[in-house]
Scaffold this motif. Structure first.
Motif, PDB file in Angstrom:
ATOM      1  N   HIS A 159       0.812  -1.222   0.000  1.00 30.22           N
ATOM      2  CA  HIS A 159       0.000   0.000   0.000  1.00 30.22           C
ATOM      3  C   HIS A 159       0.841   1.266   0.000  1.00 30.22           C
ATOM      4  O   HIS A 159       0.382   2.315  -0.472  1.00 30.22           O
ATOM      5  CB  HIS A 159      -0.957  -0.001   1.189  1.00 30.22           C
ATOM      6  N   GLU A 160       2.074   1.185   0.506  1.00 31.60           N
ATOM      7  CA  GLU A 160       2.919   2.375   0.513  1.00 31.60           C
ATOM      8  C   GLU A 160       3.314   2.796  -0.900  1.00 31.60           C
ATOM      9  O   GLU A 160       3.650   3.956  -1.132  1.00 31.60           O
ATOM     10  CB  GLU A 160       4.157   2.125   1.368  1.00 31.60           C
ATOM     11  N   ARG A 161       3.285   1.868  -1.838  1.00 31.76           N
ATOM     12  CA  ARG A 161       3.487   2.190  -3.259  1.00 31.76           C
ATOM     13  C   ARG A 161       2.160   2.410  -3.966  1.00 31.76           C
ATOM     14  O   ARG A 161       2.018   3.311  -4.801  1.00 31.76           O
ATOM     15  CB  ARG A 161       4.243   1.063  -3.952  1.00 31.76           C
ATOM     16  N   ALA A 162       1.176   1.581  -3.635  1.00 30.29           N
ATOM     17  CA  ALA A 162      -0.081   1.588  -4.392  1.00 30.29           C
ATOM     18  C   ALA A 162      -0.930   2.829  -4.117  1.00 30.29           C
ATOM     19  O   ALA A 162      -1.488   3.421  -5.052  1.00 30.29           O
ATOM     20  CB  ALA A 162      -0.886   0.335  -4.065  1.00 30.29           C
ATOM     21  N   PHE A 163      -1.031   3.242  -2.859  1.00 29.18           N
ATOM     22  CA  PHE A 163      -1.910   4.367  -2.540  1.00 29.18           C
ATOM     23  C   PHE A 163      -1.457   5.667  -3.206  1.00 29.18           C
ATOM     24  O   PHE A 163      -2.269   6.379  -3.814  1.00 29.18           O
ATOM     25  CB  PHE A 163      -2.030   4.534  -1.026  1.00 29.18           C
ATOM     26  N   PRO A 164      -0.169   6.033  -3.149  1.00 30.40           N
ATOM     27  CA  PRO A 164       0.258   7.245  -3.856  1.00 30.40           C
ATOM     28  C   PRO A 164       0.042   7.142  -5.376  1.00 30.40           C
ATOM     29  O   PRO A 164      -0.320   8.131  -6.028  1.00 30.40           O
ATOM     30  CB  PRO A 164       1.747   7.354  -3.516  1.00 30.40           C
ATOM     31  N   ALA A 165       0.272   5.951  -5.944  1.00 23.27           N
ATOM     32  CA  ALA A 165       0.060   5.772  -7.386  1.00 23.27           C
ATOM     33  C   ALA A 165      -1.410   5.955  -7.730  1.00 23.27           C
ATOM     34  O   ALA A 165      -1.756   6.604  -8.733  1.00 23.27           O
ATOM     35  CB  ALA A 165       0.540   4.388  -7.811  1.00 23.27           C
ATOM     36  N   TYR A 166      -2.285   5.389  -6.937  1.00 24.40           N
ATOM     37  CA  TYR A 166      -3.738   5.551  -7.115  1.00 24.40           C
ATOM     38  C   TYR A 166      -4.126   7.021  -7.083  1.00 24.40           C
ATOM     39  O   TYR A 166      -4.888   7.504  -7.936  1.00 24.40           O
ATOM     40  CB  TYR A 166      -4.433   4.751  -6.011  1.00 24.40           C
ATOM     41  N   GLU A 167      -3.589   7.773  -6.144  1.00 29.00           N
ATOM     42  CA  GLU A 167      -3.930   9.184  -6.041  1.00 29.00           C
ATOM     43  C   GLU A 167      -3.389   9.982  -7.225  1.00 29.00           C
ATOM     44  O   GLU A 167      -4.052  10.902  -7.723  1.00 29.00           O
ATOM     45  CB  GLU A 167      -3.424   9.760  -4.721  1.00 29.00           C
ATOM     46  N   ARG A 168      -2.195   9.616  -7.710  1.00 26.52           N
ATOM     47  CA  ARG A 168      -1.648  10.321  -8.876  1.00 26.52           C
ATOM     48  C   ARG A 168      -2.516  10.089 -10.106  1.00 26.52           C
ATOM     49  O   ARG A 168      -2.791  11.019 -10.868  1.00 26.52           O
ATOM     50  CB  ARG A 168      -0.213   9.850  -9.149  1.00 26.52           C
ATOM     51  N   VAL A 169      -2.942   8.853 -10.319  1.00 33.46           N
ATOM     52  CA  VAL A 169      -3.772   8.536 -11.482  1.00 33.46           C
ATOM     53  C   VAL A 169      -5.102   9.280 -11.416  1.00 33.46           C
ATOM     54  O   VAL A 169      -5.588   9.805 -12.416  1.00 33.46           O
ATOM     55  CB  VAL A 169      -4.014   7.017 -11.579  1.00 33.46           C
ATOM     56  N   MET A 170      -5.697   9.339 -10.225  1.00 32.56           N
ATOM     57  CA  MET A 170      -7.036   9.899 -10.097  1.00 32.56           C
ATOM     58  C   MET A 170      -7.065  11.418  -9.975  1.00 32.56           C
ATOM     59  O   MET A 170      -8.135  12.032 -10.133  1.00 32.56           O
ATOM     60  CB  MET A 170      -7.723   9.287  -8.874  1.00 32.56           C
ATOM     61  N   ALA A 171      -5.937  12.041  -9.710  1.00 31.23           N
ATOM     62  CA  ALA A 171      -5.921  13.476  -9.410  1.00 31.23           C
ATOM     63  C   ALA A 171      -6.547  14.306 -10.524  1.00 31.23           C
ATOM     64  O   ALA A 171      -7.389  15.192 -10.275  1.00 31.23           O
ATOM     65  CB  ALA A 171      -4.489  13.940  -9.142  1.00 31.23           C
ATOM     66  N   GLU A 172      -6.162  14.041 -11.773  1.00 35.13           N
ATOM     67  CA  GLU A 172      -6.697  14.822 -12.891  1.00 35.13           C
ATOM     68  C   GLU A 172      -8.187  14.579 -13.066  1.00 35.13           C
ATOM     69  O   GLU A 172      -8.960  15.509 -13.335  1.00 35.13           O
ATOM     70  CB  GLU A 172      -5.958  14.478 -14.178  1.00 35.13           C
ATOM     71  N   HIS A 173      -8.615  13.323 -12.917  1.00 38.00           N
ATOM     72  CA  HIS A 173     -10.032  13.005 -13.048  1.00 38.00           C
ATOM     73  C   HIS A 173     -10.850  13.734 -11.987  1.00 38.00           C
ATOM     74  O   HIS A 173     -11.940  14.246 -12.263  1.00 38.00           O
ATOM     75  CB  HIS A 173     -10.255  11.498 -12.914  1.00 38.00           C
ATOM     76  N   VAL A 174     -10.322  13.773 -10.764  1.00 39.47           N
ATOM     77  CA  VAL A 174     -11.031  14.423  -9.672  1.00 39.47           C
ATOM     78  C   VAL A 174     -11.131  15.925  -9.911  1.00 39.47           C
ATOM     79  O   VAL A 174     -12.200  16.525  -9.769  1.00 39.47           O
ATOM     80  CB  VAL A 174     -10.333  14.129  -8.330  1.00 39.47           C
ATOM     81  N   ARG A 175     -10.031  16.552 -10.295  1.00 38.69           N
ATOM     82  CA  ARG A 175     -10.062  17.996 -10.555  1.00 38.69           C
ATOM     83  C   ARG A 175     -11.032  18.329 -11.675  1.00 38.69           C
ATOM     84  O   ARG A 175     -11.807  19.292 -11.583  1.00 38.69           O
ATOM     85  CB  ARG A 175      -8.655  18.495 -10.920  1.00 38.69           C
ATOM     86  N   GLY A 176     -11.013  17.542 -12.736  1.00 38.52           N
ATOM     87  CA  GLY A 176     -11.922  17.787 -13.846  1.00 38.52           C
ATOM     88  C   GLY A 176     -13.373  17.606 -13.461  1.00 38.52           C
ATOM     89  O   GLY A 176     -14.244  18.389 -13.874  1.00 38.52           O
TER      90      GLY A 176
END
Length: 430
Positions: free
Chosen positions: A338-355
């Motif tokens: 999770h220490e690798r997966a959670f930050p990666a998940y947030e990076r992928v979703m960041a643009e979708h969330v802002r949009g």
């Protein structure tokens, strides 16, 4: 690896499906005693969520239960001339692959996709989460999990336990939203009937297979009103006050509030519905969740619990499906770390969330006009787009609404168990 998911609405069952596909052991806890089966309200799936549903093998079931709404009639407050709109062209202008479906139907379909491989704990909720993964429940005995995911909606219990009170992250965007279940006395078949005035919009629609109808209400407020999300009588009072005198038809819809016990928002679905036709009621502010991060230690959030863009206006259902898929995929890609997966998940979703947040702000302004000019613009703009051929209509919609096709503009990775295919991508842009 054992993962606990809180919430059996939309994001929870989708996440459970993909986690089990990647070999994780999943338990889903849901405070409701069973899946809700009274329909809920209509929600939208746009291209990315449709593609993910197709990969799950459930798209035919979703399409079978689509609402079938293809026409809209707009009544401008103070005008005697209704405006007919081809709603299918409006949907076609916003997404190349779009399905409107009742929320409870969608939840059931996603639940059934993996129910034989997932442990479900209905009628229970999380009361405490320890840093080492020990979880205490309201009813069940304490258990230890490797990871905990909050998929329990805008008023998330998991978020409150781990990150603090909702008021720290919730941003009111100036409007309220209500839905009421009614008998389909107007025999609506594929039609959305709308009444639009300055600062308020009301509508009614049916669905092909449920036999009843839904009245929806959106109204503006400069400030957040004094109303707890469980105070149903206060919610009904606010609706009556906001829509009094709008139109005799709307008055009739409001009369049904006296016969509706209803409940306030409760779980990941964002709503708690009554037990039979004509008994469902939902009301809440339209608010966005704005968090710098939605992960802490062994806990992360998905869907409305972590990044609700705004109920009814921001494509939150599609965003929840995409978020659940990405979270499961990143956990698989990281081998459960999770220490690798959670930050990666947030990076992928960041643009979708802002949009999606930007879409919600734009949609709220359009759907609930602030002036008479805005009312006329909504009605006649929709009629013009629906009257044009598909190509020019789509082009006009893009020109007039910058965010019109945002939900179709993103790409989503294909997450496979084998690392050799995990980097492939599905291009969802058109």
């Amino acid at each position: 690896m054992r993962i606990l998911v809180s919430g059996a609405g939309i994001a929870g069952p989708v996440l459970a499906y993909w986690l089990t596909r990647h070999g994780f052991s999943v338990t889903v806890v849901e405070r409701a005693p069973a899946l809700r089966s009274t329909g809920g309200h209509a929600v939208d799936l746009f291209r990315p969520a449709v593609e993910i549903s197709e990969r799950m093998g459930v798209l035919p079931h979703i399409e079978q239960r689509a609402t079938g709404t293809s026409r809209m009639t707009i009544h401008q407050e103070g005008s005697r001339h209704p405006v007919p709109v081809d709603l299918s062209k409006i949907f076609g202008g916003t997404s190349d692959r779009h399905v409107e479906v009742m929320r409870d139907d969608l939840s059931e379909i996603y639940h059934d996709a993996a129910r034989d491989h997932v442990e479900y704990l209905f009628g229970d909720s999380i009361t405490e989460i320890s840093p080492d993964g020990e979880v205490r429940f309201e009813n069940a005995a304490p258990r230890r999990f490797d990871l905990v995911v909050g998929a329990d909606g805008l008023h998330s219990q998991v978020r409150r336990l781990v990150f603090g009170e909702e008021s720290r992250f919730s941003a009111f965007i100036g409007a309220y939203f209500g839905v009421l279940t009614l008998p389909n006395g107007s025999d609506l078949d594929g039609e959305l009937r709308m009444h639009v005035g300055v600062g308020r919009t009301a509508g009614m629609y049916g669905a092909r297979h449920i036999g009843d109808a839904r009245a929806l209400f959106l109204f503006r407020s400069e400030r957040e009103l004094d109303c707890h999300h469980h105070d149903v009588e206060r919610q009904k009072e606010l609706l009556r006050g906001a829509f009094a005198g709008m139109h005799p038809e709307v008055d009739g819809w409001l009369d049904a509030l006296d016969r509706t016990p209803g409940h306030g928002p409760e779980s990941e679905s964002g709503s708690e519905w009554g037990s039979g036709a004509g008994s469902g009621f939902y009301f809440d502010s339209i608010a966005q969740l704005r968090m710098d991060t939605w992960s802490r230690g062994r806990v992360t959030l998905v869907g409305d619990a972590g990044y609700c863009p705004g109920p009814a206006v921001g494509g939150s259902t599609s965003l929840a499906v995409v978020g659940a898929y990405v979270l499961a995929g990143e956990l698989a890609r990281a081998g459960g770390d999770h220490e690798r997966a959670f930050p990666a998940y947030e990076r992928v979703m960041a643009e979708h969330v802002r949009g999606s947040r930007a879409v919600a702000l734009s949609a709220a302004k359009t759907l609930v006009p602030t002036s008479r000019l805005g009312v006329r613009g909504l009605a006649h703009g929709a009629r013009l787009i629906s009257a044009l051929p598909a190509g020019p209509g789509r082009a006009l919609l893009r020109l007039t609404t910058k965010s019109a096709r945002f939900h179709d503009s993103v790409t989503v990775d294909v997450y496979e168990a084998s690392p050799t295919t995990a980097g492939d991508r599905i291009d969802l842009r058109r």
